[in-house]
Design a protein around this motif. Structure first.
Motif, PDB file in Angstrom:
ATOM      1  N   HIS A 158       6.315   1.218   0.439  1.00  0.00           N
ATOM      2  CA  HIS A 158       7.963   0.581   0.212  1.00  0.00           C
ATOM      3  C   HIS A 158       7.286  -0.385   1.986  1.00  0.00           C
ATOM      4  O   HIS A 158       7.631  -1.292   2.177  1.00  0.00           O
ATOM      5  CB  HIS A 158       9.197   0.849  -0.326  1.00  0.00           C
ATOM      6  CG  HIS A 158      10.044   0.687   0.909  1.00  0.00           C
ATOM      7  ND1 HIS A 158      10.720  -0.250  -0.488  1.00  0.00           N
ATOM      8  CD2 HIS A 158      10.804   0.068   1.607  1.00  0.00           C
ATOM      9  CE1 HIS A 158      11.692  -1.180  -0.009  1.00  0.00           C
ATOM     10  NE2 HIS A 158      11.876  -0.759   1.925  1.00  0.00           N
ATOM     11  N   LEU A 159       7.039   1.454   2.950  1.00  0.00           N
ATOM     12  CA  LEU A 159       7.426   0.698   4.594  1.00  0.00           C
ATOM     13  C   LEU A 159       6.307   0.021   4.534  1.00  0.00           C
ATOM     14  O   LEU A 159       6.150  -1.060   5.015  1.00  0.00           O
ATOM     15  CB  LEU A 159       7.262   2.170   5.178  1.00  0.00           C
ATOM     16  CG  LEU A 159       8.724   3.080   5.217  1.00  0.00           C
ATOM     17  CD1 LEU A 159       8.439   3.986   6.064  1.00  0.00           C
ATOM     18  CD2 LEU A 159       9.533   1.985   5.489  1.00  0.00           C
ATOM     19  N   HIS A 160       4.940   0.064   3.835  1.00  0.00           N
ATOM     20  CA  HIS A 160       4.115  -0.569   3.882  1.00  0.00           C
ATOM     21  C   HIS A 160       4.387  -2.319   3.161  1.00  0.00           C
ATOM     22  O   HIS A 160       4.020  -3.448   3.665  1.00  0.00           O
ATOM     23  CB  HIS A 160       2.584  -0.110   3.105  1.00  0.00           C
ATOM     24  CG  HIS A 160       1.491  -0.856   3.867  1.00  0.00           C
ATOM     25  ND1 HIS A 160       0.121  -0.701   2.850  1.00  0.00           N
ATOM     26  CD2 HIS A 160       0.804  -1.214   4.771  1.00  0.00           C
ATOM     27  CE1 HIS A 160      -0.997  -2.026   3.422  1.00  0.00           C
ATOM     28  NE2 HIS A 160      -0.107  -1.959   4.366  1.00  0.00           N
ATOM     29  N   ALA A 161       4.929  -2.233   1.978  1.00  0.00           N
ATOM     30  CA  ALA A 161       4.922  -3.509   1.480  1.00  0.00           C
ATOM     31  C   ALA A 161       5.419  -4.186   2.391  1.00  0.00           C
ATOM     32  O   ALA A 161       6.126  -5.563   2.470  1.00  0.00           O
ATOM     33  CB  ALA A 161       5.566  -3.172   0.165  1.00  0.00           C
ATOM     34  N   ARG A 162       7.010  -3.791   2.976  1.00  0.00           N
ATOM     35  CA  ARG A 162       7.920  -4.041   3.771  1.00  0.00           C
ATOM     36  C   ARG A 162       7.465  -4.843   5.377  1.00  0.00           C
ATOM     37  O   ARG A 162       7.574  -6.332   5.726  1.00  0.00           O
ATOM     38  CB  ARG A 162       9.499  -3.355   4.586  1.00  0.00           C
ATOM     39  CG  ARG A 162      10.230  -4.032   5.269  1.00  0.00           C
ATOM     40  CD  ARG A 162      11.240  -3.083   5.634  1.00  0.00           C
ATOM     41  NE  ARG A 162      10.882  -2.403   6.954  1.00  0.00           N
ATOM     42  CZ  ARG A 162      11.150  -1.395   7.396  1.00  0.00           C
ATOM     43  NH1 ARG A 162      12.774  -1.641   7.728  1.00  0.00           N
ATOM     44  NH2 ARG A 162      11.124  -0.860   8.368  1.00  0.00           N
ATOM     45  N   HIS A 163       6.068  -4.347   6.042  1.00  0.00           N
ATOM     46  CA  HIS A 163       5.434  -4.635   6.852  1.00  0.00           C
ATOM     47  C   HIS A 163       4.725  -6.002   6.735  1.00  0.00           C
ATOM     48  O   HIS A 163       4.447  -6.644   7.125  1.00  0.00           O
ATOM     49  CB  HIS A 163       4.642  -3.571   7.403  1.00  0.00           C
ATOM     50  CG  HIS A 163       3.707  -3.717   8.212  1.00  0.00           C
ATOM     51  ND1 HIS A 163       3.889  -4.585   9.424  1.00  0.00           N
ATOM     52  CD2 HIS A 163       2.208  -3.765   8.445  1.00  0.00           C
ATOM     53  CE1 HIS A 163       2.743  -4.760  10.087  1.00  0.00           C
ATOM     54  NE2 HIS A 163       1.946  -3.900   9.756  1.00  0.00           N
ATOM     55  N   LEU A 164       4.675  -6.035   5.083  1.00  0.00           N
ATOM     56  CA  LEU A 164       2.683  -6.788   4.894  1.00  0.00           C
ATOM     57  C   LEU A 164       4.180  -8.327   4.555  1.00  0.00           C
ATOM     58  O   LEU A 164       3.556  -8.637   4.609  1.00  0.00           O
ATOM     59  CB  LEU A 164       2.386  -6.526   3.375  1.00  0.00           C
ATOM     60  CG  LEU A 164       1.508  -5.413   3.730  1.00  0.00           C
ATOM     61  CD1 LEU A 164       0.546  -4.994   2.154  1.00  0.00           C
ATOM     62  CD2 LEU A 164       0.096  -5.642   4.207  1.00  0.00           C
ATOM     63  N   HIS A 165       5.036  -7.942   3.887  1.00  0.00           N
ATOM     64  CA  HIS A 165       6.135  -9.249   3.773  1.00  0.00           C
ATOM     65  C   HIS A 165       6.330  -9.836   4.735  1.00  0.00           C
ATOM     66  O   HIS A 165       6.313 -11.226   4.986  1.00  0.00           O
ATOM     67  CB  HIS A 165       7.381  -8.549   3.152  1.00  0.00           C
ATOM     68  CG  HIS A 165       8.221  -9.836   2.770  1.00  0.00           C
ATOM     69  ND1 HIS A 165       8.213 -10.806   1.262  1.00  0.00           N
ATOM     70  CD2 HIS A 165       9.363  -9.992   3.343  1.00  0.00           C
ATOM     71  CE1 HIS A 165       9.301 -11.785   1.739  1.00  0.00           C
ATOM     72  NE2 HIS A 165       9.949 -11.297   3.335  1.00  0.00           N
ATOM     73  N   ALA A 166       6.031  -8.849   6.051  1.00  0.00           N
ATOM     74  CA  ALA A 166       7.156  -9.736   6.685  1.00  0.00           C
ATOM     75  C   ALA A 166       5.500 -10.188   8.001  1.00  0.00           C
ATOM     76  O   ALA A 166       6.445 -11.432   8.080  1.00  0.00           O
ATOM     77  CB  ALA A 166       7.077  -8.322   8.727  1.00  0.00           C
ATOM     78  N   ASP A 167       4.794 -10.002   7.827  1.00  0.00           N
ATOM     79  CA  ASP A 167       3.033 -10.377   8.157  1.00  0.00           C
ATOM     80  C   ASP A 167       3.520 -11.424   7.686  1.00  0.00           C
ATOM     81  O   ASP A 167       2.988 -13.091   8.159  1.00  0.00           O
ATOM     82  CB  ASP A 167       1.856 -10.123   7.899  1.00  0.00           C
ATOM     83  CG  ASP A 167       1.633  -8.858   8.972  1.00  0.00           C
ATOM     84  OD1 ASP A 167       3.106  -8.872  10.078  1.00  0.00           O
ATOM     85  OD2 ASP A 167       1.141  -8.076   8.792  1.00  0.00           O
ATOM     86  N   HIS A 168       3.912 -11.439   6.150  1.00  0.00           N
ATOM     87  CA  HIS A 168       3.023 -13.342   5.286  1.00  0.00           C
ATOM     88  C   HIS A 168       4.272 -14.617   6.320  1.00  0.00           C
ATOM     89  O   HIS A 168       4.880 -14.910   6.179  1.00  0.00           O
ATOM     90  CB  HIS A 168       3.948 -13.021   4.215  1.00  0.00           C
ATOM     91  CG  HIS A 168       3.827 -14.110   3.023  1.00  0.00           C
ATOM     92  ND1 HIS A 168       2.430 -14.582   3.157  1.00  0.00           N
ATOM     93  CD2 HIS A 168       5.103 -14.556   2.509  1.00  0.00           C
ATOM     94  CE1 HIS A 168       2.704 -16.240   2.072  1.00  0.00           C
ATOM     95  NE2 HIS A 168       4.178 -16.115   1.945  1.00  0.00           N
TER      96      HIS A 168
END
Length: 348
Positions: A158-168
């Motif tokens: 979840h944390l990693h997906a949130r981080h990737l979404h923030a990058d996007h």
């Protein structure tokens, strides 16, 4: 809590050394093994540590995470704020994590399977003992664990997906899997068949998704099933070293800050037999940690080591997986860490 500074190291200790050049020193952060109470203690120390750094903790040049420390390393690199991490330790709803189950399945392990953990490791240690660290070879005999890190994998994912979404959202295109591998985050585990230490995220290590690396680093032999990745089995990096501090020797850093929940440079003298035994084990871990710190100091690296002190030890108890103590440990560390870091003992 104790802090040691060696121009290089100790629990709340530091050693002076010269910066190797550049506009600012390259800083490394080492987050050690310690179970649930260790994670709570390290989380409580983060605000005091942040006050000492010239930049955000997440911008440390190299972060090494082992076992519980790998979870914090993942959170930090995925831009989880210190406030969020503290809130999570308190059981508060944080950034969507409230929908996930707790990161523990109990304070005691499930009954292990009645078979040897790693016959292959036993054979390797028998035939080539010089290639396997003694502590690692012992784990071959530990019964095969049954626990599963389902909740932990979900949380890190979840944390990693949130981080990737923030990058996007920021206009940054996510890189190929595993996105987190950039040479600055090292997650330590042990290959359960060869006995070799594996540093996920470092050049030459297998390329794996972040949740897989963290689960591997946290798979305590006898408690959890070994993590299977790419046809190999991995277990907790803490069976090789509780901090893996020595890896910083080749990380190109000038300063290192170490949070070591399972060592103590300032301890107490409990009367209960089980507590005295625990302090004896801590003493061995502390001596090993300080040896590694002094080796870094000899290479001109400044090391500050922070470990639990008497108040912290009283809050932590002897079972690092006792989730009931987590909030008390956090509260104690939030109070003791600033004092220890403000007045470190300097070791030569």
């Amino acid at each position: 809590m104790g802090a040691v500074l060696l121009g290089a190291v100790l629990p709340g200790a530091v050693l002076p050394c010269a910066v190797r050049g550049g506009s600012r020193p390259r800083i490394g952060l080492v987050l050690g093994a310690g179970g649930l109470t260790g994670a709570a203690w390290m989380t409580g120390a983060l605000p005091a540590l942040q006050d000492r750094l010239p930049h955000a903790i997440r911008d440390a040049d190299v972060i090494i995470g082992t076992s519980a420390g790998s979870v914090l390393a993942a959170g930090i690199r995925c831009r989880c704020s210190i406030e969020e991490m503290i809130g999570y330790q308190r059981g508060e709803a944080v950034a969507g994590l409230q929908a996930l189950p707790p990161v523990t399945e109990g304070s005691l392990p499930p009954l292990p399977q009645p078979r040897m953990g790693s016959p292959a490791l036993w054979c390797t240690a028998l035939l080539t003992p010089h290639r396997v660290h003694p502590r690692v070879s012992v784990t071959a005999w530990v019964p095969h664990g049954r626990g599963r890190h389902t909740a932990l994998r979900a949380m890190v994912g979840h944390l990693h997906a949130r981080h990737l979404h923030a990058d996007h959202q920021d206009g940054l295109a996510p890189g190929p899997v595993p996105h987190w591998v950039d040479g600055s985050t090292w997650i330590v585990a042990v290959d359960y068949d060869s006995g070799r230490r594996v540093v996920f995220g470092r050049d030459g290590a297998p390329a794996v998704p972040l949740p897989d690396a963290v689960v591997a680093s946290c798979s305590i032999p006898g408690w959890y099933r070994p993590a299977e990745i790419g046809g190999r089995r991995y277990v907790d990096g803490g069976v090789r070293s509780l901090t893996s501090l020595g890896l910083m020797a080749d990380a190109g850093v000038d300063e290192v800050y170490v949070l070591a929940p399972m060592a103590s440079t300032v301890t107490d003298s409990p009367r209960k037999p089980h507590e005295r035994l625990e302090r004896t084990v801590r003493g061995l871990a502390t001596r090993s940690l300080l040896r590694e710190a002094r080796r870094l100091h000899a290479r001109g690296i400044k090391v500050t080591v922070l470990t639990p002190g008497p108040e912290d030890l009283a809050a932590m108890g002897v079972n690092p997986m006792d989730v009931r103590r987590r909030e008390a440990v956090l509260a104690t560390s939030l109070r003791t860490s600033p004092v220890s870091l403000a007045r470190p003992r300097v070791l030569a």
